[in-house]
Scaffold this motif. Structure first.
Motif, PDB file in Angstrom:
ATOM      1  N   ALA A 176       0.828  -1.202   0.000  1.00  0.00           N
ATOM      2  CA  ALA A 176       0.000   0.000   0.000  1.00  0.00           C
ATOM      3  C   ALA A 176       0.862   1.253   0.000  1.00  0.00           C
ATOM      4  O   ALA A 176       0.576   2.221  -0.710  1.00  0.00           O
ATOM      5  CB  ALA A 176      -0.919  -0.011   1.225  1.00  0.00           C
ATOM      6  N   VAL A 177       1.934   1.238   0.792  1.00  0.00           N
ATOM      7  CA  VAL A 177       2.843   2.392   0.838  1.00  0.00           C
ATOM      8  C   VAL A 177       3.479   2.623  -0.524  1.00  0.00           C
ATOM      9  O   VAL A 177       3.506   3.736  -1.046  1.00  0.00           O
ATOM     10  CB  VAL A 177       3.932   2.187   1.908  1.00  0.00           C
ATOM     11  CG1 VAL A 177       5.007   3.269   1.794  1.00  0.00           C
ATOM     12  CG2 VAL A 177       3.313   2.211   3.294  1.00  0.00           C
ATOM     13  N   VAL A 178       4.012   1.534  -1.117  1.00  0.00           N
ATOM     14  CA  VAL A 178       4.674   1.661  -2.412  1.00  0.00           C
ATOM     15  C   VAL A 178       3.679   2.020  -3.503  1.00  0.00           C
ATOM     16  O   VAL A 178       3.934   2.875  -4.355  1.00  0.00           O
ATOM     17  CB  VAL A 178       5.414   0.347  -2.761  1.00  0.00           C
ATOM     18  CG1 VAL A 178       5.957   0.412  -4.178  1.00  0.00           C
ATOM     19  CG2 VAL A 178       6.546   0.107  -1.770  1.00  0.00           C
ATOM     20  N   GLY A 179       2.525   1.379  -3.490  1.00  0.00           N
ATOM     21  CA  GLY A 179       1.543   1.596  -4.541  1.00  0.00           C
ATOM     22  C   GLY A 179       0.974   3.003  -4.546  1.00  0.00           C
ATOM     23  O   GLY A 179       0.603   3.530  -5.599  1.00  0.00           O
ATOM     24  N   ASN A 180       0.898   3.638  -3.367  1.00  0.00           N
ATOM     25  CA  ASN A 180       0.316   4.966  -3.273  1.00  0.00           C
ATOM     26  C   ASN A 180       1.355   6.068  -3.161  1.00  0.00           C
ATOM     27  O   ASN A 180       1.024   7.228  -2.966  1.00  0.00           O
ATOM     28  CB  ASN A 180      -0.618   5.037  -2.060  1.00  0.00           C
ATOM     29  CG  ASN A 180      -1.831   4.145  -2.227  1.00  0.00           C
ATOM     30  OD1 ASN A 180      -2.556   4.260  -3.201  1.00  0.00           O
ATOM     31  ND2 ASN A 180      -2.041   3.246  -1.285  1.00  0.00           N
ATOM     32  N   ALA A 181       2.622   5.679  -3.260  1.00  0.00           N
ATOM     33  CA  ALA A 181       3.685   6.668  -3.095  1.00  0.00           C
ATOM     34  C   ALA A 181       3.712   7.633  -4.266  1.00  0.00           C
ATOM     35  O   ALA A 181       3.630   7.239  -5.421  1.00  0.00           O
ATOM     36  CB  ALA A 181       5.038   5.965  -2.987  1.00  0.00           C
ATOM     37  N   GLN A 182       3.778   8.903  -3.952  1.00  0.00           N
ATOM     38  CA  GLN A 182       3.946   9.931  -4.969  1.00  0.00           C
ATOM     39  C   GLN A 182       4.448  11.192  -4.287  1.00  0.00           C
ATOM     40  O   GLN A 182       4.213  11.398  -3.100  1.00  0.00           O
ATOM     41  CB  GLN A 182       2.624  10.212  -5.695  1.00  0.00           C
ATOM     42  CG  GLN A 182       1.476  10.565  -4.753  1.00  0.00           C
ATOM     43  CD  GLN A 182       0.192  10.798  -5.504  1.00  0.00           C
ATOM     44  OE1 GLN A 182       0.201  11.330  -6.599  1.00  0.00           O
ATOM     45  NE2 GLN A 182      -0.909  10.411  -4.910  1.00  0.00           N
ATOM     46  N   GLY A 183       5.151  12.028  -5.037  1.00  0.00           N
ATOM     47  CA  GLY A 183       5.647  13.255  -4.454  1.00  0.00           C
ATOM     48  C   GLY A 183       6.532  12.991  -3.249  1.00  0.00           C
ATOM     49  O   GLY A 183       7.522  12.293  -3.328  1.00  0.00           O
TER      50      GLY A 183
ATOM     51  N   ARG B  89      10.084   9.673   0.777  1.00  0.00           N
ATOM     52  CA  ARG B  89      10.175   8.939   2.036  1.00  0.00           C
ATOM     53  C   ARG B  89      10.631   7.503   1.808  1.00  0.00           C
ATOM     54  O   ARG B  89      11.375   6.941   2.604  1.00  0.00           O
ATOM     55  CB  ARG B  89       8.819   8.950   2.755  1.00  0.00           C
ATOM     56  CG  ARG B  89       8.328  10.318   3.183  1.00  0.00           C
ATOM     57  CD  ARG B  89       9.318  11.032   4.082  1.00  0.00           C
ATOM     58  NE  ARG B  89       9.620  10.296   5.294  1.00  0.00           N
ATOM     59  CZ  ARG B  89       8.928  10.395   6.420  1.00  0.00           C
ATOM     60  NH1 ARG B  89       7.879  11.219   6.482  1.00  0.00           N
ATOM     61  NH2 ARG B  89       9.285   9.712   7.498  1.00  0.00           N
ATOM     62  N   VAL B  90      10.191   6.906   0.700  1.00  0.00           N
ATOM     63  CA  VAL B  90      10.665   5.563   0.356  1.00  0.00           C
ATOM     64  C   VAL B  90      12.158   5.602   0.056  1.00  0.00           C
ATOM     65  O   VAL B  90      12.920   4.717   0.464  1.00  0.00           O
ATOM     66  CB  VAL B  90       9.887   4.997  -0.859  1.00  0.00           C
ATOM     67  CG1 VAL B  90      10.504   3.683  -1.326  1.00  0.00           C
ATOM     68  CG2 VAL B  90       8.421   4.784  -0.497  1.00  0.00           C
TER      69      VAL B  90
ATOM     70  N   VAL C  99      14.564  12.838  -5.475  1.00  0.00           N
ATOM     71  CA  VAL C  99      15.057  11.493  -5.179  1.00  0.00           C
ATOM     72  C   VAL C  99      16.461  11.310  -5.743  1.00  0.00           C
ATOM     73  O   VAL C  99      17.359  10.793  -5.073  1.00  0.00           O
ATOM     74  CB  VAL C  99      14.099  10.425  -5.760  1.00  0.00           C
ATOM     75  CG1 VAL C  99      14.723   9.031  -5.648  1.00  0.00           C
ATOM     76  CG2 VAL C  99      12.765  10.463  -5.039  1.00  0.00           C
ATOM     77  N   ASP C 100      16.657  11.762  -6.980  1.00  0.00           N
ATOM     78  CA  ASP C 100      17.981  11.640  -7.611  1.00  0.00           C
ATOM     79  C   ASP C 100      19.027  12.453  -6.865  1.00  0.00           C
ATOM     80  O   ASP C 100      20.161  12.007  -6.680  1.00  0.00           O
ATOM     81  CB  ASP C 100      17.898  12.088  -9.072  1.00  0.00           C
ATOM     82  CG  ASP C 100      19.208  11.854  -9.814  1.00  0.00           C
ATOM     83  OD1 ASP C 100      19.540  10.688 -10.075  1.00  0.00           O
ATOM     84  OD2 ASP C 100      19.902  12.849 -10.115  1.00  0.00           O
ATOM     85  N   ASP C 101      18.655  13.654  -6.426  1.00  0.00           N
ATOM     86  CA  ASP C 101      19.586  14.499  -5.667  1.00  0.00           C
ATOM     87  C   ASP C 101      19.973  13.825  -4.350  1.00  0.00           C
ATOM     88  O   ASP C 101      21.130  13.893  -3.924  1.00  0.00           O
ATOM     89  CB  ASP C 101      18.958  15.861  -5.388  1.00  0.00           C
ATOM     90  CG  ASP C 101      18.862  16.729  -6.630  1.00  0.00           C
ATOM     91  OD1 ASP C 101      19.548  16.429  -7.630  1.00  0.00           O
ATOM     92  OD2 ASP C 101      18.082  17.706  -6.615  1.00  0.00           O
TER      93      ASP C 101
END
Length: 222
Positions: A13-20, A25-26, A89-91
């Motif tokens: 659920a965390v991975v599937g709904n992760a955005q922004g 946070r992931v 994320v890349d930074d």
């Protein structure tokens, strides 16, 4: 079983709904776990210093560890739905890799000097002729790996050295996997050496030249 299912579903659920920010946070979670693993790689490298092993191979373990962790952190970018989030994320990954390698290199060199091996550090960043040649060659896949391939020759070994045969099989499987059209032969050699133990650059070059003859790969010049 219920607890295991709950944990699995919660993670999905965390991975599937992760955005922004959630994607970030992931990535932060990967960074935290990666820092722990990078510390273990530093410990292994320092043990190699104390045991009079190659400083160059020890330093390679540190660098490759950070390369792996950086890739793991960057993988969270696929969860970001907009370019700014993916860039954050890349930074985060870039800062972790660059600052981590710099800090651990300083620690590593200080430890080597303390053990009287400071003079050897001059050769850590130098490449020999084989390495320079391998750094310019990039294997590009031209056709799929034949079904049921035996790891590129591990099964041909005679006698009771099964451990060496197994290592050879893992090496060749990993080399095929790392040949993504971006990694040079030297990149591949360094990654495999950090994972399974030092592999001569000439062997990696010979392996891919053999696959070039079969048409499985083409060696392009960087």
């Amino acid at each position: 079983m219920k607890r295991a299912v709950f944990i699995a579903l919660s993670s999905l659920a965390v991975v599937g709904n992760a955005q922004g920010d959630s994607a970030l946070r992931v990535a932060e979670l990967s960074l935290g776990n990666g820092a722990s693993r990078a510390g273990e790689q530093l410990r292994l490298a320092m043990a190699m210093v104390a045991e009079k092993e190659s400083l160059k191979e020890a330093m390679n373990i540190i660098r490759q560890g950070y390369e792996r962790e950086g890739a793991a952190i960057r993988s969270a970018a696929v969860l970001a739905e907009d370019p700014p989030a993916a860039k954050r994320v890349d930074d985060l990954a870039r800062l972790f890799v660059e600052s981590g390698i710099a800090a651990d290199t300083t620690r590593f060199k200080s430890y080597a000097s303390a053990l009287g091996r400071g003079a050897e550090l001059q050769s850590v960043d130098k490449m020999d002729d084989d390495e320079m040649a391998a750094a310019k060659l990039v294997p590009v896949r031209k056709k799929p790996t034949p079904t049921g391939f035996g790891g590129g020759g591990a099964g041909r070994q005679q006698g009771g050295d099964r451990a060496e045969a197994s290592r050879t099989q893992y090496n060749t499987m990993e080399m095929r996997y790392l040949a993504d059209g971006k990694h040079s032969l030297l990149d591949i050699r360094n990654a495999v050496s950090a994972e399974y133990g030092p592999v001569p650059v000439a062997k990696v070059t010979e392996f891919f030249k053999g696959l070039e003859k079969t048409g499985e790969f083409e060696l392009t010049t960087r």
